[in-house]
Design an enzyme around this catalytic site. Sequence first.
Site, PDB file in Angstrom:
ATOM      1  N   SER A  49       0.794  -1.236   0.000  1.00  0.00           N
ATOM      2  CA  SER A  49       0.000   0.000   0.000  1.00  0.00           C
ATOM      3  C   SER A  49       0.822   1.281   0.000  1.00  0.00           C
ATOM      4  CB  SER A  49      -0.953   0.007   1.198  1.00  0.00           C
ATOM      5  OG  SER A  49      -2.034  -0.870   0.965  1.00  0.00           O
TER       6      SER A  49
ATOM      7  N   LYS B  79       0.075   3.626  -2.745  1.00  0.00           N
ATOM      8  CA  LYS B  79      -1.001   4.614  -2.667  1.00  0.00           C
ATOM      9  C   LYS B  79      -0.458   6.047  -2.628  1.00  0.00           C
ATOM     10  CE  LYS B  79      -4.621   1.790  -0.455  1.00  0.00           C
ATOM     11  NZ  LYS B  79      -4.049   0.445  -0.346  1.00  0.00           N
TER      12      LYS B  79
ATOM     13  N   SER C  27      -5.974   2.765   4.735  1.00  0.00           N
ATOM     14  CA  SER C  27      -5.433   2.104   3.545  1.00  0.00           C
ATOM     15  C   SER C  27      -6.540   1.377   2.792  1.00  0.00           C
ATOM     16  CB  SER C  27      -4.321   1.117   3.934  1.00  0.00           C
ATOM     17  OG  SER C  27      -3.424   0.927   2.877  1.00  0.00           O
TER      18      SER C  27
END
Length: 387
Positions: free
Chosen positions: A97, A100, A155
């Site tokens: 993640s 991101k 997340s």
Amino acid sequence: MTIGFASRAAVSGCVLCAAGLLALAPAAATAGPGVDPGPRTTDAPASLLYRPGTHVRPRAGAPEVPDLSARSWLVADADTGAVLAAHDAHRRLPPASTLKTLFALTVMPALPSGIRHRVAPEELADIGPGSSLVGVAEYRTYRVSDLWNGVFLNSGNDAVRVLAALSGGWRATAERMEEKARALGARDTQVRSPDGYDAPGQVSSAFDLAVFGRAGLRNPEFAEYCARAEASFPARDGGSYPIVNTNRLLTGADGVAPYRGLIGVKNGYTSHAGNTLVAAARRDGRTLVATVMNPRSDGGHAVYEETRALLDWGFDAAGRVNPVGSLDALRSAPPGGPEADAVAVSASRRDDTDDRPVWWTIAGAGLLGGAGVAVYLRLRWGPVPKD
């Protein structure tokens, strides 16, 4: 008569020589690509970070670099871009993640935070099993700012799906993310799933993730979200519930002591990537950004403790190490792989940092000035008398 003539000739010659210098010297002083407004801060070879192993250039009295178990890591000065130390900085690994950060850099500028959007069922389709979720519900209306809270704090892959739908679709968003990465000089990153979910061929590197984290800190909206410890998220029934940032260095949750001066950025985990973290901290007027990817230590919170050790070392080593590279090094370099990047950056640095006229500039100026003197004397005074 001879004295007056010589004086006037000397003045004319000086004027024309000066004109020659003005005509040619600026061209040499401003030569070079000139396409990257970012700072150039290090004389270290651009290719050094492509070499395997740990790289640091200590001066006298510098502290010893911590012994970390991570497969790849890097710490840099976020203001100048100077890389203070790194280990396998360009090793391509699954980012989880932390990807991101690139998603936010790509999508955030096009979506004003106050926009309200009613989520359609198809926007939540194909979320990978086991994904982290913030709880986005079908047919519920959310502000874009709510969804960004879900991305940065929880997340939430569901929030990413909706924001990507608003930004042109899943595949188009992945393509734009790769374009954004290249524009920032991040050449190790391949995007297959914009939320960071494991997908064949999806990779990034400690270098690239540090580039993304640093770029995010320059965006006030990004910086605000990534530093937020908690927020309220709209519930399905019309109410709301609290969400807490999963970055334990920020919140101090689960027995991890919060890091003094931490200002974000993003953590991640998948079974394939292991734990990953991009973190930034500010102390005594200095901001550092660090990336730690896939610690092999048995400790469940190793990614946080190894990042803590790396940031501590970076602040302690400030002013006592020479850079081993720069986060700006590849921003204006042409594609063609590490070797081509290194050559391009090396040439660019020479042009950018050395503003002295080179020998052919000086010679050209002298020839131009001398020719001008000869023409002037012939027209104004006739043949030069011989002694």
